[in-house]
Design an enzyme around this catalytic site. Structure first.
Site, mmCIF file in Angstrom:
data_model
loop_
_atom_site.group_PDB
_atom_site.id
_atom_site.type_symbol
_atom_site.label_atom_id
_atom_site.label_comp_id
_atom_site.label_asym_id
_atom_site.label_seq_id
_atom_site.Cartn_x
_atom_site.Cartn_y
_atom_site.Cartn_z
ATOM 1 N N ALA A 14 0.798 -1.227 0.000
ATOM 2 C CA ALA A 14 0.000 0.000 0.000
ATOM 3 C C ALA A 14 0.830 1.276 0.000
ATOM 4 C CB ALA A 14 -0.943 0.006 1.210
ATOM 5 N N ASP A 36 -1.278 -5.444 3.471
ATOM 6 C CA ASP A 36 -0.619 -4.393 4.241
ATOM 7 C C ASP A 36 -1.250 -4.308 5.632
ATOM 8 O OD1 ASP A 36 1.206 -1.763 2.986
ATOM 9 O OD2 ASP A 36 0.462 -1.676 5.048
ATOM 10 N N CYS A 63 -3.476 -7.111 6.800
ATOM 11 C CA CYS A 63 -2.797 -8.286 7.353
ATOM 12 C C CYS A 63 -1.391 -7.918 7.791
ATOM 13 C CB CYS A 63 -2.736 -9.383 6.283
ATOM 14 S SG CYS A 63 -1.611 -10.741 6.646
ATOM 15 N N ASP A 64 -1.053 -8.286 9.000
ATOM 16 C CA ASP A 64 0.333 -8.189 9.476
ATOM 17 C C ASP A 64 1.015 -9.484 9.061
ATOM 18 O OD1 ASP A 64 1.912 -7.123 12.537
ATOM 19 O OD2 ASP A 64 2.703 -8.426 10.971
ATOM 20 N N SER A 138 18.276 -5.558 0.214
ATOM 21 C CA SER A 138 18.731 -4.165 0.229
ATOM 22 C C SER A 138 20.214 -4.122 -0.094
ATOM 23 C CB SER A 138 18.509 -3.561 1.618
ATOM 24 O OG SER A 138 19.284 -2.368 1.799
ATOM 25 N N TYR A 151 18.707 -4.638 11.056
ATOM 26 C CA TYR A 151 18.110 -4.484 9.718
ATOM 27 C C TYR A 151 19.056 -5.097 8.693
ATOM 28 C CZ TYR A 151 16.393 -2.136 5.492
ATOM 29 O OH TYR A 151 15.908 -1.865 4.224
ATOM 30 N N THR A 188 11.079 6.758 0.225
ATOM 31 C CA THR A 188 9.814 6.275 0.801
ATOM 32 C C THR A 188 9.775 6.655 2.277
ATOM 33 O OG1 THR A 188 10.591 4.168 1.741
ATOM 34 C CG2 THR A 188 10.096 4.202 -0.638
HETATM 35 N N1 LIG Z 1 13.323 2.733 1.349
HETATM 36 C C1 LIG Z 1 14.556 2.266 1.174
HETATM 37 O O1 LIG Z 1 15.543 3.022 1.203
HETATM 38 C C2 LIG Z 1 14.781 0.823 0.945
HETATM 39 C C3 LIG Z 1 13.815 -0.129 1.268
HETATM 40 N N2 LIG Z 1 14.108 -1.458 1.089
HETATM 41 C C4 LIG Z 1 13.136 -2.477 1.440
HETATM 42 O O2 LIG Z 1 11.988 -2.332 0.609
HETATM 43 C C5 LIG Z 1 10.839 -2.851 1.282
HETATM 44 C C6 LIG Z 1 9.727 -1.814 1.237
HETATM 45 O O3 LIG Z 1 10.206 -0.688 1.921
HETATM 46 P P1 LIG Z 1 9.643 0.787 1.664
HETATM 47 O O4 LIG Z 1 8.654 0.778 0.569
HETATM 48 O O5 LIG Z 1 10.819 1.686 1.600
HETATM 49 O O6 LIG Z 1 8.926 1.024 3.072
HETATM 50 P P2 LIG Z 1 7.596 1.799 3.467
HETATM 51 O O7 LIG Z 1 7.660 1.898 4.953
HETATM 52 O O8 LIG Z 1 7.441 3.013 2.653
HETATM 53 O O9 LIG Z 1 6.423 0.787 3.043
HETATM 54 C C7 LIG Z 1 6.357 -0.467 3.653
HETATM 55 C C8 LIG Z 1 4.919 -0.939 3.614
HETATM 56 O O10 LIG Z 1 4.896 -2.199 4.274
HETATM 57 C C9 LIG Z 1 3.877 -2.187 5.250
HETATM 58 N N3 LIG Z 1 4.268 -3.073 6.369
HETATM 59 C C10 LIG Z 1 5.226 -2.854 7.290
HETATM 60 N N4 LIG Z 1 5.252 -3.865 8.164
HETATM 61 C C11 LIG Z 1 4.285 -4.742 7.784
HETATM 62 C C12 LIG Z 1 3.812 -5.974 8.299
HETATM 63 N N5 LIG Z 1 4.318 -6.493 9.429
HETATM 64 N N6 LIG Z 1 2.817 -6.598 7.643
HETATM 65 C C13 LIG Z 1 2.270 -6.048 6.520
HETATM 66 N N7 LIG Z 1 2.662 -4.878 5.985
HETATM 67 C C14 LIG Z 1 3.658 -4.240 6.627
HETATM 68 C C15 LIG Z 1 3.725 -0.741 5.691
HETATM 69 O O11 LIG Z 1 2.433 -0.495 6.228
HETATM 70 C C16 LIG Z 1 3.974 0.000 4.392
HETATM 71 O O12 LIG Z 1 2.771 0.182 3.672
HETATM 72 C C17 LIG Z 1 11.316 -3.191 2.703
HETATM 73 O O13 LIG Z 1 11.585 -4.573 2.789
HETATM 74 C C18 LIG Z 1 12.615 -2.403 2.843
HETATM 75 O O14 LIG Z 1 13.505 -2.996 3.755
HETATM 76 C C19 LIG Z 1 15.306 -1.890 0.554
HETATM 77 C C20 LIG Z 1 16.266 -0.982 0.215
HETATM 78 C C21 LIG Z 1 16.066 0.431 0.369
HETATM 79 C C1 LIG Z 2 16.226 3.828 7.538
HETATM 80 C C2 LIG Z 2 16.422 2.758 6.535
HETATM 81 C C3 LIG Z 2 17.331 3.267 5.477
HETATM 82 C C4 LIG Z 2 17.698 2.607 4.402
HETATM 83 C C5 LIG Z 2 17.229 1.241 4.111
HETATM 84 C C6 LIG Z 2 18.092 0.618 3.062
HETATM 85 O O1 LIG Z 2 17.672 -0.698 2.906
HETATM 86 C C7 LIG Z 2 19.551 0.636 3.439
HETATM 87 C C8 LIG Z 2 20.542 0.862 2.543
HETATM 88 C C9 LIG Z 2 21.934 0.761 3.000
HETATM 89 C C10 LIG Z 2 23.010 1.021 2.229
HETATM 90 C C11 LIG Z 2 22.950 1.574 0.876
HETATM 91 C C12 LIG Z 2 24.116 1.586 0.127
HETATM 92 C C13 LIG Z 2 24.156 2.118 -1.231
HETATM 93 C C14 LIG Z 2 25.278 1.866 -1.981
HETATM 94 C C15 LIG Z 2 25.335 2.370 -3.357
HETATM 95 O O2 LIG Z 2 24.490 3.091 -3.813
HETATM 96 C C16 LIG Z 2 26.494 1.949 -4.248
HETATM 97 O O3 LIG Z 2 26.620 2.872 -5.326
HETATM 98 C C17 LIG Z 2 27.834 1.898 -3.525
HETATM 99 C C18 LIG Z 2 28.883 1.364 -4.462
HETATM 100 C C19 LIG Z 2 29.215 0.070 -4.522
HETATM 101 C C20 LIG Z 2 28.611 -0.942 -3.584
HETATM 102 C C21 LIG Z 2 29.283 -2.287 -3.807
HETATM 103 C C22 LIG Z 2 28.488 -3.165 -4.731
HETATM 104 O O4 LIG Z 2 27.790 -2.621 -5.649
HETATM 105 O O5 LIG Z 2 28.523 -4.375 -4.540
#
Ligand SMILES: NC(=O)C1=CN([C@@H]2O[C@H](COP(=O)(O)OP(=O)(O)OC[C@H]3O[C@@H](n4cnc5c(N)ncnc54)[C@H](O)[C@@H]3O)[C@@H](O)[C@H]2O)C=CC1
Ligand SMILES: CC/C=C\C[C@H](O)/C=C/C=C\C=C\C=C\C(=O)[C@@H](O)C/C=C\CCC(=O)O
Length: 261
Positions: A14, A36, A63-64, A138, A151, A188
């Site tokens: 969602a 969601d 749903c959780d 991630s 995380y 997000t």
């Molecule tokens: N935003 C970021 O920078 C990054 C996010 N991710 C991953 O992408 C996925 C989606 O994240 P986003 O869209 O950024 O987060 P978000 O917080 O914007 O959206 C997550 C959605 O999941 C729902 N949710 C959370 N816990 C839940 C549960 N227990 N049961 C059902 N629904 C639940 C929330 O209500 C929300 O609608 C996550 O697994 C996150 O770890 C990965 C890399 C980067």
């Molecule tokens: C509060 C939650 C915040 C973030 C959630 C997310 O899942 C976390 C991301 C953590 C690290 C992100 C790193 C990004 C790295 C890059 O963009 C690359 O350009 C760095 C360059 C090389 C990485 C080595 C490789 O590609 O294997």
């Protein structure tokens, strides 16, 4: 995989990345079950999607994903309503270093359960017609940081579990392609948790370093992540793929070194 008439289930559908892929799937003619736990977010999302794609193109389940019985029911009701399941996207995830056991339960344990439920409804082992599963990890699984150790652990776990399951699917002839997606930072509401002490816990004091990391590596639009997911869904050759999506390299794949004795 052409998408007209295909049935997808998206957890965390969602908001954020989940909503972006749900909209992309609907645009391509698929039908989507959005799962969601946030009723307010889901209500707003439902209104927009039904306005854009028509009532009946999507199902919404409050749903959780940590509620095993409810998650089983959601998969069952999706298949009963639409007739089958082709695509499962285990996307729901949180960042909570204070309640870190909840983070493990949502990001890893429930993703494992979601993978097994998807196989129950798609695998040739069970007389079904196959499909594709995308698990969301991630870039934290490649660029660990001192800010979110649990995380990070869950995302490492998603990576390893998904690669192993892809091999199991190939060996077991499940007919299900299982792939993992590793986005860098994405614009997000999840990113807002760095400003929330009740989410960052003891690592809240590192928030400026984390903010600097986001500045260094850039913040992606959720639509780019949806584009990557679409590539995985449509490319029938992909099983066990590790898709990375970063500002520096865009959509690209991790090339594993061949295993040697
Ligand atoms: N935003 C970021 O920078 C990054 C996010 N991710 C991953 O992408 C996925 C989606 O994240 P986003 O869209 O950024 O987060 P978000 O917080 O914007 O959206 C997550 C959605 O999941 C729902 N949710 C959370 N816990 C839940 C549960 N227990 N049961 C059902 N629904 C639940 C929330 O209500 C929300 O609608 C996550 O697994 C996150 O770890 C990965 C890399 C980067
Ligand atoms: C509060 C939650 C915040 C973030 C959630 C997310 O899942 C976390 C991301 C953590 C690290 C992100 C790193 C990004 C790295 C890059 O963009 C690359 O350009 C760095 C360059 C090389 C990485 C080595 C490789 O590609 O294997």
């Amino acid at each position: 995989m052409a998408l007209t008439g295909r049935i997808a289930l998206v957890t965390g559908g969602a908001q954020g990345i989940g909503r972006a892929i749900s909209e992309a799937l609907l645009r391509e003619g698929a039908k989507v079950a959005l799962v969601d736990s946030n009723p307010e977010v889901a209500r707003e999302c439902r209104g927009r999607l039904e306005e854009a794609f028509g009532v009946g193109s999507s199902l919404f389940f409050e749903c959780d994903v940590t509620d095993w019985a409810k998650l089983q029911e959601v998969f069952r009701k999706t298949v009963k309503h639409f007739g089958h399941l082709d695509i499962a996207i285990n996307n729901a995830g949180i960042n909570n270093e204070k309640d870190w056991q909840k983070t493990i339960n949502v990001n890893l344990t429930s993703l494992i359960k979601g993978t097994y439920l998807a196989l129950e409804h798609m695998s040739r082992e069970n007389g079904k017609d196959g499909g594709v599963i995308i698990n969301v990890s991630s870039m934290a699984a490649f660029m660990h940081s001192p800010h979110m150790p649990v995380y990070t652990a869950t995302k490492y776990g998603v990576l390893g579990f998904t690669k192993a399951m892809a091999e199991a699917s190939a060996v077991g002839n499940f007919g299900v392609r299982i792939n993992v997606l590793c986005p860098a930072y994405v614009d997000t509401p999840l990113l807002q948790t760095i400003d929330e002490e009740d989410k960052m816990g003891r690592y809240f004091k590192y928030k400026e370093e984390l903010r600097q990391s986001m500045h260094t590596y850039g913040i992606l639009d959720p639509s780019l992540i949806a584009d990557g997911m679409m590539m995985i869904i449509k490319d029938g050759s992909l099983n066990g793929a590790v898709m990375k999506i970063t500002a520096s390299k865009g959509i690209h794949f991790q090339n594993d070194e061949p295993m040697s004795a």
